[in-house]
Design a protein around this motif. Structure first.
Motif, PDB file in Angstrom:
ATOM      1  N   VAL A  51      27.675 -96.168 -12.645  1.00 27.80           N
ATOM      2  CA  VAL A  51      27.935 -97.123 -13.721  1.00 27.80           C
ATOM      3  C   VAL A  51      27.412 -98.492 -13.292  1.00 27.80           C
ATOM      4  CG1 VAL A  51      29.915 -95.894 -14.670  1.00 27.80           C
ATOM      5  CG2 VAL A  51      30.273 -97.589 -12.894  1.00 27.80           C
ATOM      6  N   LYS A  52      27.116 -99.331 -14.270  1.00 30.72           N
ATOM      7  CA  LYS A  52      26.648-100.683 -13.973  1.00 30.72           C
ATOM      8  C   LYS A  52      27.772-101.477 -13.341  1.00 30.72           C
ATOM      9  CE  LYS A  52      23.135-100.909 -17.528  1.00 30.72           C
ATOM     10  NZ  LYS A  52      22.634-101.584 -18.715  1.00 30.72           N
ATOM     11  N   ASN A  53      27.404-102.369 -12.442  1.00 27.68           N
ATOM     12  CA  ASN A  53      28.357-103.187 -11.713  1.00 27.68           C
ATOM     13  C   ASN A  53      27.769-104.586 -11.549  1.00 27.68           C
ATOM     14  OD1 ASN A  53      30.790-103.501 -10.255  1.00 27.68           O
ATOM     15  ND2 ASN A  53      29.718-103.213  -8.326  1.00 27.68           N
ATOM     16  N   THR A  54      28.616-105.576 -11.317  1.00 30.44           N
ATOM     17  CA  THR A  54      28.099-106.894 -10.994  1.00 30.44           C
ATOM     18  C   THR A  54      27.343-106.796  -9.671  1.00 30.44           C
ATOM     19  OG1 THR A  54      30.155-107.479  -9.884  1.00 30.44           O
ATOM     20  CG2 THR A  54      29.957-108.100 -12.198  1.00 30.44           C
ATOM     21  N   HIS A  55      26.414-107.678  -9.447  1.00 32.37           N
ATOM     22  CA  HIS A  55      25.575-107.609  -8.248  1.00 32.37           C
ATOM     23  C   HIS A  55      26.427-107.658  -6.976  1.00 32.37           C
ATOM     24  CE1 HIS A  55      21.960-107.924  -5.858  1.00 32.37           C
ATOM     25  NE2 HIS A  55      22.551-108.887  -5.171  1.00 32.37           N
ATOM     26  N   THR A  56      26.225-106.668  -6.117  1.00 32.76           N
ATOM     27  CA  THR A  56      26.911-106.582  -4.825  1.00 32.76           C
ATOM     28  C   THR A  56      25.833-106.631  -3.754  1.00 32.76           C
ATOM     29  OG1 THR A  56      28.583-105.167  -5.841  1.00 32.76           O
ATOM     30  CG2 THR A  56      28.514-105.186  -3.450  1.00 32.76           C
ATOM     31  N   GLU A  57      25.802-107.708  -2.988  1.00 30.89           N
ATOM     32  CA  GLU A  57      24.741-107.940  -2.007  1.00 30.89           C
ATOM     33  C   GLU A  57      24.709-106.871  -0.919  1.00 30.89           C
ATOM     34  OE1 GLU A  57      21.425-109.722  -0.490  1.00 30.89           O
ATOM     35  OE2 GLU A  57      22.444-110.328  -2.309  1.00 30.89           O
ATOM     36  N   ARG A  58      25.884-106.464  -0.444  1.00 30.47           N
ATOM     37  CA  ARG A  58      25.966-105.490   0.652  1.00 30.47           C
ATOM     38  C   ARG A  58      26.637-104.206   0.183  1.00 30.47           C
ATOM     39  NH1 ARG A  58      26.715-108.854   6.023  1.00 30.47           N
ATOM     40  NH2 ARG A  58      25.876-110.792   5.275  1.00 30.47           N
ATOM     41  N   LEU A  59      26.261-103.122   0.795  1.00 27.48           N
ATOM     42  CA  LEU A  59      26.898-101.842   0.506  1.00 27.48           C
ATOM     43  C   LEU A  59      28.383-101.947   0.823  1.00 27.48           C
ATOM     44  CD1 LEU A  59      26.754 -98.788  -0.166  1.00 27.48           C
ATOM     45  CD2 LEU A  59      26.209 -98.420   2.250  1.00 27.48           C
ATOM     46  N   GLN A  60      29.225-101.569  -0.137  1.00 26.40           N
ATOM     47  CA  GLN A  60      30.671-101.663   0.052  1.00 26.40           C
ATOM     48  C   GLN A  60      31.347-100.357  -0.339  1.00 26.40           C
ATOM     49  OE1 GLN A  60      31.884-105.024  -2.299  1.00 26.40           O
ATOM     50  NE2 GLN A  60      31.156-106.494  -0.793  1.00 26.40           N
ATOM     51  N   TYR A  61      32.342 -99.993   0.466  1.00 29.90           N
ATOM     52  CA  TYR A  61      33.187 -98.837   0.189  1.00 29.90           C
ATOM     53  C   TYR A  61      34.597 -99.368  -0.047  1.00 29.90           C
ATOM     54  CZ  TYR A  61      29.515 -95.975   2.311  1.00 29.90           C
ATOM     55  OH  TYR A  61      28.332 -95.363   2.609  1.00 29.90           O
ATOM     56  N   PHE A  62      35.276 -98.870  -1.074  1.00 33.51           N
ATOM     57  CA  PHE A  62      36.638 -99.273  -1.379  1.00 33.51           C
ATOM     58  C   PHE A  62      37.500 -98.036  -1.564  1.00 33.51           C
ATOM     59  CE2 PHE A  62      33.828-102.379  -3.362  1.00 33.51           C
ATOM     60  CZ  PHE A  62      34.324-103.582  -2.878  1.00 33.51           C
ATOM     61  N   ILE A  63      38.756 -98.171  -1.235  1.00 40.28           N
ATOM     62  CA  ILE A  63      39.740 -97.165  -1.596  1.00 40.28           C
ATOM     63  C   ILE A  63      40.704 -97.864  -2.530  1.00 40.28           C
ATOM     64  CG2 ILE A  63      41.582 -95.645  -0.808  1.00 40.28           C
ATOM     65  CD1 ILE A  63      40.015 -95.357   1.821  1.00 40.28           C
ATOM     66  N   ASP A  64      40.672 -97.478  -3.802  1.00 38.82           N
ATOM     67  CA  ASP A  64      41.572 -98.045  -4.805  1.00 38.82           C
ATOM     68  C   ASP A  64      42.770 -97.125  -4.956  1.00 38.82           C
ATOM     69  OD1 ASP A  64      39.968-100.208  -5.302  1.00 38.82           O
ATOM     70  OD2 ASP A  64      39.106 -99.417  -7.157  1.00 38.82           O
ATOM     71  N   HIS A  65      43.918 -97.648  -4.610  1.00 41.62           N
ATOM     72  CA  HIS A  65      45.163 -96.895  -4.736  1.00 41.62           C
ATOM     73  C   HIS A  65      45.653 -97.065  -6.165  1.00 41.62           C
ATOM     74  CE1 HIS A  65      49.561 -96.340  -4.245  1.00 41.62           C
ATOM     75  NE2 HIS A  65      49.139 -95.345  -3.497  1.00 41.62           N
ATOM     76  N   THR A  66      45.774 -95.979  -6.908  1.00 44.14           N
ATOM     77  CA  THR A  66      46.180 -96.095  -8.303  1.00 44.14           C
ATOM     78  C   THR A  66      47.674 -95.852  -8.493  1.00 44.14           C
ATOM     79  OG1 THR A  66      45.480 -93.812  -8.707  1.00 44.14           O
ATOM     80  CG2 THR A  66      43.915 -95.555  -9.249  1.00 44.14           C
ATOM     81  N   LYS A  67      48.231 -94.848  -7.835  1.00 39.64           N
ATOM     82  CA  LYS A  67      49.676 -94.608  -7.895  1.00 39.64           C
ATOM     83  C   LYS A  67      50.067 -93.603  -6.831  1.00 39.64           C
ATOM     84  CE  LYS A  67      49.274 -91.128 -11.471  1.00 39.64           C
ATOM     85  NZ  LYS A  67      49.622 -90.663 -12.779  1.00 39.64           N
ATOM     86  N   SER A  68      51.270 -93.648  -6.383  1.00 44.36           N
ATOM     87  CA  SER A  68      51.836 -92.811  -5.317  1.00 44.36           C
ATOM     88  C   SER A  68      50.775 -92.214  -4.391  1.00 44.36           C
ATOM     89  CB  SER A  68      52.765 -91.748  -5.893  1.00 44.36           C
ATOM     90  OG  SER A  68      52.086 -90.881  -6.758  1.00 44.36           O
ATOM     91  N   ASN A  69      50.386 -90.973  -4.570  1.00 46.44           N
ATOM     92  CA  ASN A  69      49.433 -90.309  -3.676  1.00 46.44           C
ATOM     93  C   ASN A  69      48.047 -90.142  -4.301  1.00 46.44           C
ATOM     94  OD1 ASN A  69      51.377 -90.070  -1.704  1.00 46.44           O
ATOM     95  ND2 ASN A  69      51.984 -88.033  -2.319  1.00 46.44           N
ATOM     96  N   ASN A  70      47.762 -90.901  -5.331  1.00 45.51           N
ATOM     97  CA  ASN A  70      46.473 -90.788  -6.019  1.00 45.51           C
ATOM     98  C   ASN A  70      45.664 -92.065  -5.866  1.00 45.51           C
ATOM     99  OD1 ASN A  70      46.986 -88.201  -7.181  1.00 45.51           O
ATOM    100  ND2 ASN A  70      48.357 -89.205  -8.610  1.00 45.51           N
ATOM    101  N   GLY A  71      44.367 -91.927  -5.937  1.00 46.30           N
ATOM    102  CA  GLY A  71      43.493 -93.091  -5.869  1.00 46.30           C
ATOM    103  C   GLY A  71      42.073 -92.687  -6.161  1.00 46.30           C
TER     104      GLY A  71
END
Length: 90
Positions: A51-71
């Motif tokens: 999907v399109k994203n705002t410009h990110t200069e460096r490669l980034q990895y994120f873990i988004d915690h959404t709820k209890s044991n899911n993300g």
């Protein structure tokens, strides 16, 4: 379809495409780039849509915690990002 992956260390590879990316989670976490990659060690391969994203200069990895044991795991670079969900089973 969900795929069970035991707790541990893994390498993550991507094969980018215009409309779809392949995300590879490989059991051999301690390898030098893709030169030691062996497809037989893949724990799972996922197909995800970028999907399109705002410009990110460096490669980034994120873990988004959404709820209890899911993300979701998110990878962003330049003007694109991909994401895929996970659930931690206890």
């Amino acid at each position: 379809m969900a795929k069970k992956i035991p707790a541990g260390k893994y390498a993550i590879f991507t094969i980018p495409g215009k409309n779809e990316w392949t995300v590879i989670i490989n059991r051999q976490w301690k390898q030098h780039l893709a030169t030691e990659y062996d497809e037989k060690e893949d724990a799972v391969r996922l197909r995800v849509k970028p999907v399109k994203n705002t410009h990110t200069e460096r490669l980034q990895y994120f873990i988004d915690h959404t709820k209890s044991n899911n993300g979701k795991i998110v990878v962003a670079w330049e003007k694109v990002k991909i994401e895929f969900p996970f659930t931690i089973k206890e």
